[in-house]
Motif scaffolding. Sequence first.
Motif, mmCIF file in Angstrom:
data_model
loop_
_atom_site.group_PDB
_atom_site.id
_atom_site.type_symbol
_atom_site.label_atom_id
_atom_site.label_comp_id
_atom_site.label_asym_id
_atom_site.label_seq_id
_atom_site.Cartn_x
_atom_site.Cartn_y
_atom_site.Cartn_z
ATOM 1 N N THR A 94 0.775 -0.780 0.182
ATOM 2 C CA THR A 94 0.169 0.197 0.017
ATOM 3 C C THR A 94 0.664 0.898 0.083
ATOM 4 O O THR A 94 0.607 2.453 -0.280
ATOM 5 N N PRO B 130 3.078 4.394 -1.462
ATOM 6 C CA PRO B 130 2.474 4.743 -2.303
ATOM 7 C C PRO B 130 2.997 4.709 -3.753
ATOM 8 O O PRO B 130 4.626 4.630 -3.767
ATOM 9 N N ARG B 131 2.758 4.013 -4.967
ATOM 10 C CA ARG B 131 3.603 4.246 -6.482
ATOM 11 C C ARG B 131 3.649 5.203 -7.108
ATOM 12 O O ARG B 131 4.494 5.418 -7.592
ATOM 13 N N GLY B 132 2.267 6.200 -7.446
ATOM 14 C CA GLY B 132 2.426 7.069 -7.935
ATOM 15 C C GLY B 132 3.592 8.235 -8.273
ATOM 16 O O GLY B 132 4.258 8.492 -7.135
ATOM 17 N N ARG B 133 4.467 8.580 -8.904
ATOM 18 C CA ARG B 133 5.475 9.197 -9.207
ATOM 19 C C ARG B 133 4.666 10.936 -7.980
ATOM 20 O O ARG B 133 5.115 11.527 -7.223
ATOM 21 N N GLY B 134 3.337 11.168 -8.559
ATOM 22 C CA GLY B 134 3.040 12.603 -8.027
ATOM 23 C C GLY B 134 2.866 12.267 -6.141
ATOM 24 O O GLY B 134 3.346 13.498 -5.742
ATOM 25 N N ALA B 135 2.904 11.144 -5.720
ATOM 26 C CA ALA B 135 2.568 10.484 -4.314
ATOM 27 C C ALA B 135 3.675 10.625 -3.762
ATOM 28 O O ALA B 135 3.464 11.127 -2.549
ATOM 29 N N ARG B 136 5.094 10.121 -5.009
ATOM 30 C CA ARG B 136 6.886 10.092 -4.457
ATOM 31 C C ARG B 136 7.406 11.732 -3.989
ATOM 32 O O ARG B 136 7.458 11.789 -2.432
ATOM 33 N N ALA C 192 4.986 14.299 -3.450
ATOM 34 C CA ALA C 192 4.733 15.100 -2.266
ATOM 35 C C ALA C 192 4.776 14.308 -1.240
ATOM 36 O O ALA C 192 4.659 15.268 -0.291
ATOM 37 N N LEU C 193 5.283 13.294 -0.811
ATOM 38 C CA LEU C 193 5.342 12.576 0.111
ATOM 39 C C LEU C 193 6.679 13.513 0.832
ATOM 40 O O LEU C 193 7.503 13.875 1.863
ATOM 41 N N LEU D 124 2.130 9.720 9.051
ATOM 42 C CA LEU D 124 2.033 9.060 7.033
ATOM 43 C C LEU D 124 3.631 9.409 6.707
ATOM 44 O O LEU D 124 3.389 7.860 6.064
ATOM 45 N N ALA E 272 4.417 4.802 5.364
ATOM 46 C CA ALA E 272 4.840 5.178 3.958
ATOM 47 C C ALA E 272 6.291 5.164 3.360
ATOM 48 O O ALA E 272 6.141 4.157 3.174
#
Length: 153
Positions: free
Chosen positions: A23, A25-31, A33-34, A133, A137
Amino acid sequence: MSETTASVAAASATSGTVVAESTAPRGRGARIALRGLQILLALFYAIASALPKLIAHPSAADGFREMGWGSTGMYAVGVLELAGAVALLIPVLQSVAAVALGALMVGAFVVQMAYFDGEYALTPLVLILPLALIAWARRNSNAELLRLVRRRD
């Protein structure tokens, strides 16, 4: 679905086994943002929180004096916050740093309630959420850290 996910789903459907998917984060945007959140928190802890303690700014010194912790307690907390800020930016330490800073925020909440009648008690509670979070993550970095520590023994 990606090709890998589709093949795993097909294999689990034919074999009858359940495959748990990560679970994280896989997306480039999520990485991105994190990572941005980690940088933002690191800047906050280093500049807004640790720096006043480390330079003995009156806003920090007065509070620690009122609690009876003096300059030793003030410098100790400042060093812990600065170390946590730096560690948030080091990939192998990021999850552990988030947990450690979260524990420090639990202590800050207790201190706010006990000594200052909860005047700023909401601040540490708000900071715990993004730290939790990040810890969750980035939990996969804990395995790498453990591997590095065991290799040294």
